[in-house]
Write a protein that holds these residues in place. Structure first.
Motif, PDB file in Angstrom:
ATOM      1  N   ILE A  94     101.230  93.359  31.135  1.00 30.72           N
ATOM      2  CA  ILE A  94     102.118  92.337  30.562  1.00 30.72           C
ATOM      3  C   ILE A  94     103.095  91.818  31.618  1.00 30.72           C
ATOM      4  N   ASP A  95     103.675  92.747  32.400  1.00 32.18           N
ATOM      5  CA  ASP A  95     104.653  92.371  33.435  1.00 32.18           C
ATOM      6  C   ASP A  95     104.365  93.153  34.714  1.00 32.18           C
ATOM      7  N   PRO A  96     103.579  92.563  35.625  1.00 27.05           N
ATOM      8  CA  PRO A  96     103.190  93.288  36.843  1.00 27.05           C
ATOM      9  C   PRO A  96     104.313  93.425  37.876  1.00 27.05           C
ATOM     10  N   THR A  97     105.544  92.971  37.542  1.00 26.58           N
ATOM     11  CA  THR A  97     106.646  93.030  38.520  1.00 26.58           C
ATOM     12  C   THR A  97     107.564  94.239  38.296  1.00 26.58           C
ATOM     13  N   ASN A  98     107.163  95.187  37.445  1.00 22.11           N
ATOM     14  CA  ASN A  98     108.006  96.353  37.159  1.00 22.11           C
ATOM     15  C   ASN A  98     107.715  97.457  38.182  1.00 22.11           C
ATOM     16  N   SER A  99     108.582  97.554  39.206  1.00 19.09           N
ATOM     17  CA  SER A  99     108.366  98.500  40.305  1.00 19.09           C
ATOM     18  C   SER A  99     108.268  99.943  39.816  1.00 19.09           C
ATOM     19  N   GLN A 100     109.183 100.332  38.928  1.00 18.82           N
ATOM     20  CA  GLN A 100     109.195 101.719  38.468  1.00 18.82           C
ATOM     21  C   GLN A 100     107.961 102.052  37.633  1.00 18.82           C
ATOM     22  N   ALA A 101     107.436 101.061  36.897  1.00 17.30           N
ATOM     23  CA  ALA A 101     106.203 101.293  36.129  1.00 17.30           C
ATOM     24  C   ALA A 101     105.025 101.548  37.072  1.00 17.30           C
ATOM     25  N   TRP A 102     104.956 100.804  38.184  1.00 14.78           N
ATOM     26  CA  TRP A 102     103.908 101.054  39.185  1.00 14.78           C
ATOM     27  C   TRP A 102     104.063 102.457  39.765  1.00 14.78           C
ATOM     28  N   ASN A 103     105.304 102.828  40.070  1.00 14.95           N
ATOM     29  CA  ASN A 103     105.560 104.154  40.632  1.00 14.95           C
ATOM     30  C   ASN A 103     105.141 105.251  39.654  1.00 14.95           C
ATOM     31  N   ASN A 104     105.529 105.102  38.388  1.00 10.27           N
ATOM     32  CA  ASN A 104     105.189 106.107  37.375  1.00 10.27           C
ATOM     33  C   ASN A 104     103.680 106.166  37.116  1.00 10.27           C
ATOM     34  N   LEU A 105     103.047 104.989  37.159  1.00  8.60           N
ATOM     35  CA  LEU A 105     101.595 104.951  36.968  1.00  8.60           C
ATOM     36  C   LEU A 105     100.912 105.726  38.096  1.00  8.60           C
ATOM     37  N   GLY A 106     101.363 105.487  39.316  1.00  9.30           N
ATOM     38  CA  GLY A 106     100.817 106.235  40.462  1.00  9.30           C
ATOM     39  C   GLY A 106     101.019 107.733  40.302  1.00  9.30           C
ATOM     40  N   ALA A 107     102.219 108.118  39.850  1.00 10.27           N
ATOM     41  CA  ALA A 107     102.540 109.542  39.673  1.00 10.27           C
ATOM     42  C   ALA A 107     101.664 110.195  38.609  1.00 10.27           C
TER      43      ALA A 107
END
Length: 205
Positions: A94-107
Motif C-alpha cells: 500500500i505504501d512502499p515508502t515506510n522505511s521501518q516496515a521494510w526494516n521489520n520485514l527484513g528482520a
C-alpha cells in the motif's frame, strides 16, 4: 484535561468509522493494556483490527498490526489469515515508502527466504537496503543490514558499497546508543582488530 489516549477514545466514540483514530488508539496502548470505547474493552491488536475492518488500505494499521504480532502468530483480517511478515508486506504494498516496515520485514525473514511486495521479490538483505534508501538515518536498519551480510559480501546502498563492519559503524555513527549494533560490531572483529567509532578506537572486548 485529556490524555492522548483519551483523545483517541473520544474520536472513535464520536466517529466509530475513523480508521486512523482506531490505529492511533492501538499505538497508545501497551500490549497488555485495554481501552474502553463505549462499554466495550479493546486490546491494542483489536484496535488495529477495527481500523482495518473500516479501511483495509490503511498502511499504518497493517504496519502496527505486524509490530504487535510475535514471529509465529497469525491474525485474521477479513477472510484472510496473516503472519507478522505478511502484515508488513501488506503495509508496503500500500505504501512502499515506510522505511521501518521494510526494516521489520527484513528482520522477519530467514537468510534464504524471499517475500513478494507488490510485483517484486525481496531477500532479507534487499529489504534492509530498501529501508535505508528511504531513510539513511535508520540506525536499526544499518545494524540489521550488517547482520544480513556474510564476509566478504558487500551491499550497495545508494551508490556506495558497504561491508558488514561498515554497516555497524554507520548504525553507531547515527545512534551511538544502539546496543545491538555495538554487540554486532564486537562479533565482527577479530581479537586483535580495532574499529574506530567517532574518534575512539575499540577492541572486540
Amino acid at each position: 484535561k485529556y490524555t492522548q489516549q483519551e483523545c483517541y477514545v473520544k474520536a472513535v466514540e464520536i466517529d466509530p468509522t475513523n480508521s486512523q483514530a482506531w490505529s492511533n488508539l492501538g499505538v497508545s496502548l501497551t500490549p497488555t493494556e485495554t481501552a474502553t470505547v463505549g462499554t466495550v474493552k479493546y486490546t491494542q491488536q483489536e484496535c488495529y483490527l477495527k481500523s482495518l475492518a473500516i479501511d483495509p488500505t490503511n498502511s499504518q494499521a497493517w504496519y502496527n498490526l505486524g509490530v504487535s504480532l510475535a514471529p509465529k502468530d497469525t491474525v485474521t483480517v477479513g477472510t484472510g489469515n496473516f503472519t507478522k511478515k505478511e502484515c508488513h508486506a501488506k503495509a508496503l504494498a500500500i505504501d512502499p515508502t515506510n522505511s521501518q516496515a521494510w526494516n521489520n520485514l527484513g528482520a522477519s525473514l530467514t537468510p534464504t527466504e524471499t517475500v513478494m511486495v507488490g510485483t517484486g521479490n525481496f531477500t532479507k538483505k534487499e529489504c534492509h537496503a530498501k529501508a535505508l534508501e528511504i531513510d539513511p538515518t535508520n540506525s536499526q536498519a544499518w545494524s540489521n543490514l550488517g547482520a544480513s551480510l556474510t564476509p566478504p559480501d558487500t551491499v550497495m546502498v545508494g551508490t556506495v558499497k558497504y561491508t558488514k563492519q561498515e554497516c555497524y559503524l554507520k548504525a553507531l555513527e547515527i545512534d551511538p546508543t544502539n546496543s545491538q549494533a555495538w554487540s554486532n560490531l564486537g562479533v565482527s572483529l577479530t581479537p586483535t582488530e580495532t574499529a574506530t567509532v567517532g574518534t575512539v578506537k575499540y577492541t572486540q572486548q
